[in-house]
Design a protein around this motif. Structure first.
Motif, PDB file in Angstrom:
ATOM      1  N   PHE A 129      33.074  32.530  45.551  1.00 55.24           N
ATOM      2  CA  PHE A 129      33.058  33.043  44.183  1.00 55.24           C
ATOM      3  C   PHE A 129      31.945  32.414  43.352  1.00 55.24           C
ATOM      4  CE2 PHE A 129      37.351  33.820  45.752  1.00 55.24           C
ATOM      5  CZ  PHE A 129      37.409  35.195  45.566  1.00 55.24           C
ATOM      6  N   GLY A 133      29.096  34.755  41.542  1.00 53.14           N
ATOM      7  CA  GLY A 133      28.795  34.693  40.129  1.00 53.14           C
ATOM      8  C   GLY A 133      27.406  34.186  39.818  1.00 53.14           C
ATOM      9  N   SER A 143      35.388  42.040  46.308  1.00 48.33           N
ATOM     10  CA  SER A 143      35.845  41.673  44.966  1.00 48.33           C
ATOM     11  C   SER A 143      37.360  41.760  44.864  1.00 48.33           C
ATOM     12  CB  SER A 143      35.190  42.606  43.933  1.00 48.33           C
ATOM     13  OG  SER A 143      35.684  42.343  42.639  1.00 48.33           O
ATOM     14  N   TRP A 145      40.845  40.754  42.915  1.00 47.28           N
ATOM     15  CA  TRP A 145      41.080  40.472  41.498  1.00 47.28           C
ATOM     16  C   TRP A 145      42.573  40.358  41.209  1.00 47.28           C
ATOM     17  CZ3 TRP A 145      37.947  38.562  38.143  1.00 47.28           C
ATOM     18  CH2 TRP A 145      38.304  38.526  36.791  1.00 47.28           C
ATOM     19  N   LYS A 159      35.828  42.958  34.033  1.00 49.56           N
ATOM     20  CA  LYS A 159      35.046  43.293  35.223  1.00 49.56           C
ATOM     21  C   LYS A 159      33.840  44.183  34.938  1.00 49.56           C
ATOM     22  CE  LYS A 159      37.147  44.236  39.105  1.00 49.56           C
ATOM     23  NZ  LYS A 159      36.746  43.102  39.945  1.00 49.56           N
ATOM     24  N   SER A 167      29.614  36.023  34.553  1.00 50.31           N
ATOM     25  CA  SER A 167      30.895  35.349  34.763  1.00 50.31           C
ATOM     26  C   SER A 167      31.728  36.196  35.728  1.00 50.31           C
ATOM     27  CB  SER A 167      31.621  35.089  33.443  1.00 50.31           C
ATOM     28  OG  SER A 167      31.807  36.283  32.714  1.00 50.31           O
ATOM     29  N   TRP A 168      32.642  37.038  35.189  1.00 52.09           N
ATOM     30  CA  TRP A 168      33.518  37.810  36.072  1.00 52.09           C
ATOM     31  C   TRP A 168      33.021  39.219  36.339  1.00 52.09           C
ATOM     32  CZ3 TRP A 168      36.222  34.496  38.461  1.00 52.09           C
ATOM     33  CH2 TRP A 168      36.706  33.356  37.817  1.00 52.09           C
ATOM     34  N   TRP A 170      30.995  40.744  38.324  1.00 56.86           N
ATOM     35  CA  TRP A 170      30.198  40.404  39.502  1.00 56.86           C
ATOM     36  C   TRP A 170      29.198  41.491  39.882  1.00 56.86           C
ATOM     37  CZ3 TRP A 170      35.490  38.932  41.856  1.00 56.86           C
ATOM     38  CH2 TRP A 170      35.821  37.625  41.477  1.00 56.86           C
TER      39      TRP A 170
END
Length: 217
Positions: A129, A133, A143, A145, A159, A167-168, A170
């Motif tokens: 991860f 990122g 991915s 989640w 997302k 950050s999140w 991706w």
């Protein structure tokens, strides 16, 4: 009964292959064999197949038929991919475990049928991860989640809003129209909020296709 953990693959819109290329992003969604990918990574008892980003039963979820779940639609996929495969090459990052590598190989076979040669790169779980990122050196990324709270913001905005690139988010998806719709939905309350997110979940998957949704666990 599936929970609210989802597995899928983000499509990196910061790289030339998928940047400003929604037809190819939709093509890969039609090309993937979600059922075969689940078999490669586990069994049909482990999850429910999905083509949406919000899992079933989550606030704002509304079941919509967008992409095929049991088998690919290669005719539609090839039609969308024609003239849009650019370099014809993609780098796929995934966790370096046997189930995840097997699922990635299944996806690699699927995308070869629409003219994309995929290089699979396995990354050890402790580093995965952070790599996803911190680096943009992939076109497709596994991915998983699990939302931190039961509100669609915790999936769709986190997302796919451009504010969360780095950050999140991706897939580094940052679209002006999508950002505006996501932020508008976040400003609403009650039934209007969930109705807006239900429409947006469908629109994101059908129109923008920043990700391949595969299964809810």
């Amino acid at each position: 009964q599936p929970g609210w953990v989802t597995h899928g693959f983000v499509l990196n819109t910061d790289r030339p292959l998928f940047r400003d290329n929604p037809r190819l992003r939709r093509a890969v969604n039609f090309a993937v064999d979600r059922a075969a990918m689940r078999r490669a990574g586990g069994s049909e008892l482990q999850s429910e197949l999905t083509d949406q980003y919000l899992p079933a039963g989550f606030p704002g979820y509304r079941d919509t038929d967008i992409y095929p779940l049991q088998r690919p639609d290669l005719r539609r996929a090839r039609e969308l991919a024609r003239g849009n495969t650019r370099s014809g090459k993609a780098v796929l990052f995934t966790v370096a475990s046997p189930p995840r590598l097997a699922a990635a190989q299944s996806l690699k076979r699927d995308l070869a049928r629409i003219g994309l040669a995929v290089e699979v790169v396995g990354v050890p779980l402790p580093a995965y991860f952070g790599r996803l990122g911190a680096t943009g050196a992939y076109d497709i990324g596994f991915s998983p989640w699990a939302p931190d709270y039961t509100d669609p913001f915790a999936i769709l905005n986190i997302k796919f809003d451009g504010r969360f690139v780095g950050s999140w988010n991706w897939g580094r998806f940052d679209d002006v129209d999508a950002n505006r719709a996501l932020r508008h939905a976040a400003s609403l309350d009650g039934p209007a909020r969930y109705a807006a997110y239900a429409a947006l979940d469908s629109r994101l998957a059908r129109e923008f296709a920043p990700m391949i949704a595969v299964e809810a666990l």
